[in-house]
Design an enzyme around this catalytic site. Structure first.
Site, PDB file in Angstrom:
ATOM      1  N   SER A 124      28.307 -25.565  33.048  1.00 20.54           N
ATOM      2  CA  SER A 124      29.153 -25.295  34.218  1.00 20.54           C
ATOM      3  C   SER A 124      29.169 -23.787  34.466  1.00 20.54           C
ATOM      4  O   SER A 124      29.604 -23.329  35.527  1.00 20.54           O
ATOM      5  CB  SER A 124      30.577 -25.829  34.008  1.00 20.54           C
ATOM      6  OG  SER A 124      31.095 -25.423  32.757  1.00 20.54           O
ATOM      7  N   ASP A 166      25.898 -26.204  25.742  1.00 24.38           N
ATOM      8  CA  ASP A 166      25.162 -27.209  26.520  1.00 24.38           C
ATOM      9  C   ASP A 166      23.671 -26.919  26.509  1.00 24.38           C
ATOM     10  O   ASP A 166      23.258 -25.764  26.659  1.00 24.38           O
ATOM     11  CB  ASP A 166      25.640 -27.169  27.982  1.00 24.38           C
ATOM     12  CG  ASP A 166      26.574 -28.303  28.317  1.00 24.38           C
ATOM     13  OD1 ASP A 166      26.452 -29.392  27.719  1.00 24.38           O
ATOM     14  OD2 ASP A 166      27.446 -28.098  29.191  1.00 24.38           O
ATOM     15  N   LYS A 209      25.297 -29.898  23.169  1.00 26.89           N
ATOM     16  CA  LYS A 209      25.662 -31.093  23.946  1.00 26.89           C
ATOM     17  C   LYS A 209      24.508 -31.436  24.874  1.00 26.89           C
ATOM     18  O   LYS A 209      23.928 -30.550  25.501  1.00 26.89           O
ATOM     19  CB  LYS A 209      26.949 -30.860  24.747  1.00 26.89           C
ATOM     20  CG  LYS A 209      27.344 -32.055  25.604  1.00 26.89           C
ATOM     21  CD  LYS A 209      28.781 -31.983  26.050  1.00 26.89           C
ATOM     22  CE  LYS A 209      29.049 -31.053  27.212  1.00 26.89           C
ATOM     23  NZ  LYS A 209      28.283 -31.335  28.437  1.00 26.89           N
ATOM     24  N   GLU A 216      23.322 -34.237  27.982  1.00 29.46           N
ATOM     25  CA  GLU A 216      23.814 -35.232  28.943  1.00 29.46           C
ATOM     26  C   GLU A 216      22.988 -36.511  28.911  1.00 29.46           C
ATOM     27  O   GLU A 216      21.750 -36.461  28.868  1.00 29.46           O
ATOM     28  CB  GLU A 216      23.785 -34.643  30.355  1.00 29.46           C
ATOM     29  CG  GLU A 216      24.820 -33.549  30.549  1.00 29.46           C
ATOM     30  CD  GLU A 216      24.924 -33.084  31.999  1.00 29.46           C
ATOM     31  OE1 GLU A 216      24.319 -33.713  32.893  1.00 29.46           O
ATOM     32  OE2 GLU A 216      25.620 -32.080  32.221  1.00 29.46           O
ATOM     33  N   GLU A 218      32.969 -38.443  31.277  1.00 26.78           N
ATOM     34  CA  GLU A 218      33.332 -37.693  32.494  1.00 26.78           C
ATOM     35  C   GLU A 218      33.466 -38.619  33.695  1.00 26.78           C
ATOM     36  O   GLU A 218      32.591 -39.455  33.958  1.00 26.78           O
ATOM     37  CB  GLU A 218      32.281 -36.596  32.768  1.00 26.78           C
ATOM     38  CG  GLU A 218      32.644 -35.755  33.996  1.00 26.78           C
ATOM     39  CD  GLU A 218      31.962 -34.398  34.076  1.00 26.78           C
ATOM     40  OE1 GLU A 218      31.209 -34.036  33.138  1.00 26.78           O
ATOM     41  OE2 GLU A 218      32.196 -33.693  35.083  1.00 26.78           O
TER      42      GLU A 218
HETATM   43  O1  KIV Z   1      29.431 -27.888  31.470  1.00 27.49           O
HETATM   44  C1  KIV Z   1      30.592 -28.255  31.264  1.00 27.49           C
HETATM   45  O2  KIV Z   1      31.559 -27.519  31.460  1.00 27.49           O
HETATM   46  C2  KIV Z   1      30.798 -29.612  30.785  1.00 27.49           C
HETATM   47  C3  KIV Z   1      32.197 -30.135  30.759  1.00 27.49           C
HETATM   48  C4  KIV Z   1      32.640 -30.421  32.126  1.00 27.49           C
HETATM   49  C5  KIV Z   1      32.338 -31.298  29.862  1.00 27.49           C
HETATM   50  O3  KIV Z   1      29.863 -30.281  30.462  1.00 27.49           O
END
Ligand code: KIV
Length: 250
Positions: free
Chosen positions: A48, A86, A115, A117, A182
């Site tokens: 994000s 991420d 993380k 997706e 989400e």
């Molecule tokens: O990138 C991010 O901030 C996220 C959250 C919304 C879980 O993946």
């Protein structure tokens, strides 16, 4: 905070003492310091970053290089919380080898877990875990698939709900230590939470999950158009505007 402590949240003698997991995003040193000092469990260097801090339309343009720079900045500010970074769009889809190499780069920058997706890259997830890097899953609305899904609640139809539950179970079976849910209806989040042994961390997915995650800028009222499910706890945009106007007038 450790991955094992996060995982223990579902066990009766949880080291978190029966409370829910708190995860918030950070993209720089000062906010990493504030989140860590406040006591959040997990600091997420979310992709994000793209829309929140870099001014992109969505998360798709975010590069590994950008994630590395911001993960480094966050890692310098965190002393206690678990740092999850991420894997950006394009960093794990091409080949499992590239996915492992990119996950290692994020760890070298200071992440303690990554993380990913969706449940489309299970073999990459397994290889990253085999390399010793914990992986957090993410199902429901996955922002890197915005062009396919549209920005909207997922899992409303029966078939869709079953598919998302199956994906969450697959991520658990593959070794993920937690999974983000989400934009899901609360009943589906509850069903997934009950079905999994690993914790679920929700965003716009109701209260019946093992933890909550928000984009910090939304929580603090720094963003002009926060999602409707966010209850902002401050209006820092207004505070900043007033402070700057006051400086100008002085
Ligand atoms: O990138 C991010 O901030 C996220 C959250 C919304 C879980 O993946």
């Amino acid at each position: 905070m450790t991955v094992n402590k996060v995982r223990s949240v579902k066990v009766r003698s949880s080291e978190l003492g029966n409370r829910k997991i708190v995860m918030l995003t950070a993209y720089d040193f000062p906010f990493a310091r504030i989140l860590d000092e406040a006591g959040v469990d997990i600091v997420l260097v979310g992709d994000s970053l793209g829309n929140v801090a870099l001014g992109y339309k969505n998360t798709l343009p975010v590069t590994m290089e950008e994630m590395i720079v911001h993960t480094r900045a966050v890692a310098r500010g965190v002393k206690r919380a678990l740092i999850v970074a991420d894997m950006p769009f394009g960093s794990y889809q091409e080949s499992d080898e590239k996915a492992v190499a990119n996950a290692i780069k994020l760890v070298k920058a200071g992440a303690e877990a990554v993380k990913i997706e969706g449940a489309g890259y299970i073999s990459a997830i397994k290889k990253i875990i085999k390399a010793g890097i914990p992986v957090m899953g993410h199902v429901g609305f996955t922002p890197q698939s915005v062009n396919l899904l549209g920005y909207r609640m997922q899992g409303r139809g029966m078939g869709d709900g079953v598919r998302i539950l199956r994906e969450a179970k697959l991520l658990e079976k593959s070794g993920c230590f937690a999974v983000v849910l989400e934009l899901l209806p609360e009943q589906l989040s509850l069903k997934i939470t009950k079905a999994l042994k690993i914790p679920t961390i929700g965003i716009g997915a109701g209260k019946k999950v093992d933890g909550q995650v928000l984009v910090t800028n939304d929580l603090l009222g720094l963003y002009e158009n926060p999602p409707s499910f966010v209850k902002a706890k401050a209006n820092l945009r207004q505070v900043a505007l007033q402070a700057i106007k006051s400086f100008i007038s002085e």
